[in-house]
Design an enzyme around this catalytic site. Sequence first.
Site, PDB file in Angstrom:
ATOM      1  CE1 TYR A 173      99.206  26.257   9.263  1.00  0.00           C
ATOM      2  CE2 TYR A 173     100.593  26.765   7.386  1.00  0.00           C
ATOM      3  CZ  TYR A 173      99.340  26.635   7.935  1.00  0.00           C
ATOM      4  OH  TYR A 173      98.217  26.888   7.183  1.00  0.00           O
TER       5      TYR A 173
ATOM      6  CE  LYS B  53      99.985  30.267   8.145  1.00  0.00           C
ATOM      7  NZ  LYS B  53      98.849  29.949   7.295  1.00  0.00           N
TER       8      LYS B  53
ATOM      9  CD  GLU C 282      90.163  31.992   7.221  1.00  0.00           C
ATOM     10  OE1 GLU C 282      91.112  32.696   6.886  1.00  0.00           O
ATOM     11  OE2 GLU C 282      90.185  31.254   8.233  1.00  0.00           O
TER      12      GLU C 282
ATOM     13  CG  LEU D 172      95.600  33.078   9.517  1.00  0.00           C
ATOM     14  CD1 LEU D 172      95.977  32.331  10.798  1.00  0.00           C
ATOM     15  CD2 LEU D 172      96.417  32.568   8.351  1.00  0.00           C
TER      16      LEU D 172
END
Length: 286
Positions: free
Chosen positions: A31, A147, A179, A203
């Site tokens: 996505y 992702k 993250e 990411l």
Amino acid sequence: MKVIWNSKLVEREDVKIDMEDRGYQFADGLYEVIRVYNGILFTATQHVERLFTGAKKIELILPFTKEELIQLLKELIQENQIETGNIYLQVTRGVSSPRNHAYPEAEFTTPIFTATTTIVPRNLKMMKNGIKVITLPDMRWLHCDIKSISLLGNIMAKHEAHKKGKDEAILYRGNDVTECSASNISIIKNNILYTHPDGNLILPGITKAVILETARKTGMIVKEETFSLKELKEADEVFASSTTMEAMPVVEIDNELVGDGKRGPVVQLLQELYVAQIESECGLIH
Ligand code: PDD
């Protein structure tokens, strides 16, 4: 509001997705979230590039070219008259029946693509006041660069934060901060910006990339190096970044204030630079 279903703009009620779609069965899909300002997609090329890179990593053959995809997204924004908002898009490997873990041959499946829009104003109050976060061990897999729509690890972390009345969870592996559950994290110490290097543990955020580039242009020293939990907690300033949050000050970590608990000058400058970047692509936003 219309949505995209494969290559068409349709009413949401008209979308039909098979219960044996591999997205539903295995979270076998990808996505993206792209921000829209003044009816214009911001950093669309970078998001589409990341989608294509992810697709290559999971051997998913996307049913459109990059140009066709951007064109389709623009049509949706226009149709739904989105001024400031988000476009969320998702592509799965499609149906494979009977259920089978192995990827089906590409010629026997058609990927399924959907996209929706939402109107979401910029949260200026939050960008000024900042967010409160907790820290948690990073329990996710080792392909965080993809992702993937498989977000259980991320949503479990976000849920822990929400249960404690906080906005985000900063994740760490061993001693290294990676993250957040749905954003990247950076710290400022002695005017130097530190953030985890890209690779399989985070990411590669588009917002982070824009911020780092604009920061470097102003002469700021940027180090894409890991930093520890201790360094996180002793930082002068901390900010999370994502498409939807932009550069978001983190003012409290695990119930302790970051600095004086207020947005710091470096993060404020980075926010201003980010706005300048938005405006150079999408026109004035205030
Ligand atoms: N999240 N890291 C994770 C785990 C994310 O989910 C996101 C984005 C980011 C920041 O990436 P970018 O700057 O390209 O948005 C980093 C989106 C917004 C989401 O899932 O809604």
